[in-house]
Design an enzyme around this catalytic site. Structure first.
Site, PDB file in Angstrom:
ATOM      1  N   SER A 165       6.244   5.934  -1.465  1.00 14.56           N
ATOM      2  CA  SER A 165       7.494   5.277  -1.851  1.00 14.56           C
ATOM      3  C   SER A 165       8.308   4.800  -0.655  1.00 14.56           C
ATOM      4  O   SER A 165       9.529   4.677  -0.743  1.00 14.56           O
ATOM      5  CB  SER A 165       8.345   6.205  -2.728  1.00 14.56           C
ATOM      6  OG  SER A 165       7.630   6.572  -3.903  1.00 14.56           O
ATOM      7  N   ARG A 166       7.629   4.558   0.457  1.00 12.96           N
ATOM      8  CA  ARG A 166       8.260   4.064   1.680  1.00 12.96           C
ATOM      9  C   ARG A 166       9.250   5.054   2.288  1.00 12.96           C
ATOM     10  O   ARG A 166      10.058   4.691   3.131  1.00 12.96           O
ATOM     11  CB  ARG A 166       8.977   2.715   1.428  1.00 12.96           C
ATOM     12  CG  ARG A 166       8.021   1.578   1.039  1.00 12.96           C
ATOM     13  CD  ARG A 166       7.044   1.290   2.174  1.00 12.96           C
ATOM     14  NE  ARG A 166       6.226   0.118   1.941  1.00 12.96           N
ATOM     15  CZ  ARG A 166       4.995   0.133   1.434  1.00 12.96           C
ATOM     16  NH1 ARG A 166       4.459   1.287   1.064  1.00 12.96           N
ATOM     17  NH2 ARG A 166       4.310  -0.981   1.296  1.00 12.96           N
ATOM     18  N   LEU A 167       9.189   6.314   1.886  1.00 17.25           N
ATOM     19  CA  LEU A 167      10.023   7.344   2.489  1.00 17.25           C
ATOM     20  C   LEU A 167       9.258   7.963   3.655  1.00 17.25           C
ATOM     21  O   LEU A 167       8.884   9.142   3.641  1.00 17.25           O
ATOM     22  CB  LEU A 167      10.434   8.395   1.452  1.00 17.25           C
ATOM     23  CG  LEU A 167      11.340   7.866   0.338  1.00 17.25           C
ATOM     24  CD1 LEU A 167      11.639   8.962  -0.677  1.00 17.25           C
ATOM     25  CD2 LEU A 167      12.638   7.315   0.920  1.00 17.25           C
ATOM     26  N   HIS A 168       8.993   7.146   4.654  1.00 15.71           N
ATOM     27  CA  HIS A 168       8.142   7.534   5.764  1.00 15.71           C
ATOM     28  C   HIS A 168       8.799   8.599   6.646  1.00 15.71           C
ATOM     29  O   HIS A 168      10.027   8.723   6.707  1.00 15.71           O
ATOM     30  CB  HIS A 168       7.817   6.307   6.621  1.00 15.71           C
ATOM     31  CG  HIS A 168       7.344   5.130   5.834  1.00 15.71           C
ATOM     32  ND1 HIS A 168       6.254   5.184   4.999  1.00 15.71           N
ATOM     33  CD2 HIS A 168       7.828   3.862   5.753  1.00 15.71           C
ATOM     34  CE1 HIS A 168       6.072   3.993   4.449  1.00 15.71           C
ATOM     35  NE2 HIS A 168       7.011   3.181   4.881  1.00 15.71           N
ATOM     36  N   ARG A 202       0.854  -1.177   0.000  1.00 11.68           N
ATOM     37  CA  ARG A 202       0.000   0.000   0.000  1.00 11.68           C
ATOM     38  C   ARG A 202       0.891   1.229   0.000  1.00 11.68           C
ATOM     39  O   ARG A 202       1.866   1.295   0.743  1.00 11.68           O
ATOM     40  CB  ARG A 202      -0.882  -0.009   1.261  1.00 11.68           C
ATOM     41  CG  ARG A 202      -1.664   1.263   1.516  1.00 11.68           C
ATOM     42  CD  ARG A 202      -2.475   1.096   2.793  1.00 11.68           C
ATOM     43  NE  ARG A 202      -3.100   2.334   3.223  1.00 11.68           N
ATOM     44  CZ  ARG A 202      -3.821   2.453   4.333  1.00 11.68           C
ATOM     45  NH1 ARG A 202      -4.009   1.394   5.113  1.00 11.68           N
ATOM     46  NH2 ARG A 202      -4.362   3.601   4.671  1.00 11.68           N
TER      47      ARG A 202
END
Length: 215
Positions: free
Chosen positions: A193-196, A10
């Site tokens: 993009s998982r750059l949380h 997600r």
């Protein structure tokens, strides 16, 4: 199944978490996020549900889902059977970690610190506002111990109901509250993009230090 799991993902794109949005100490931000979770998360998700991790005498970790029942400047409070597996683990290693996950808001909070018991008065005050069934269950269940079957548990409950048929159950000595006194609290906001976004607070002496962690 392995391929299906590999394909499950997600992309988080709801909002971000910047330093300008975060106070210098973590409790105000936790209260804000928690209130937003209460308003946003859908039933049957309970906003106060959290995973509690403890470690036993052999160094093996254990985790389970519990409900948070209090939070203030002292720490985060939950209740349990003192003779349970988690209770015994906290005797030998009085440290724990808890994680809250609020999927609708794409947020996670991780908390770590020392655990102490709350006062008997605080335990009793909370015990008295629990539903009667929960109070009877605290007396009836030998939590974490092996039992023969469901019938044994129901028999223990029936005996407890008879014991307290003429009076209200008081708080048993083997049941009460714990308070996790944090020295680390991390706020995680999902980003694309998982750059949380990860803002970490760690306690240095009496001062909270806020820092950003790479995702």
């Amino acid at each position: 199944m392995s391929q299906r799991l590999a394909d499950m993902r997600r992309d988080y794109a709801r909002e971000g978490l910047t330093e300008s949005q975060a106070p210098q100490e973590p409790f105000a931000l936790f209260h804000q996020w928690f209130e937003e979770a209460v308003k946003t998360e859908q039933v049957p998700v309970e906003a106060n549900a959290m995973t509690l991790a403890t470690v036993d005498a052999d160094g093996r970790p254990h985790c389970r889902v519990l409900l948070l029942k209090g939070v203030d400047a002292q720490g985060f409070t939950f209740f349990s059977n003192y003779e349970s597996a988690k209770g015994q683990q906290l005797v030998v290693r009085p440290f724990a970690a808890m994680t809250f996950f609020w999927p609708t808001l794409e947020r996670q909070v991780r908390i770590e610190g020392r655990v102490t018991k709350v006062s008997p008065e605080e335990s009793d005050a909370y015990f008295q506002v629990r539903p009667l069934g929960s109070r009877l269950g605290a007396w009836a269940s030998p939590q974490s111990r092996v039992i023969a079957d469901r019938a044994e548990l129901e028999g223990l409950l029936k005996a407890t109901e008879q014991r307290f048929s003429q009076t209200q159950p008081d708080c048993p000595d083997h049941w009460g509250g714990y308070r996790l006194i944090p020295d680390r609290i991390e706020f995680w906001q999902g980003r694309s993009s998982r750059l949380h976004d990860r803002l970490n607070y760690r306690l240095l002496d009496t001062q909270w230090i806020r820092e950003r962690l790479a995702p």
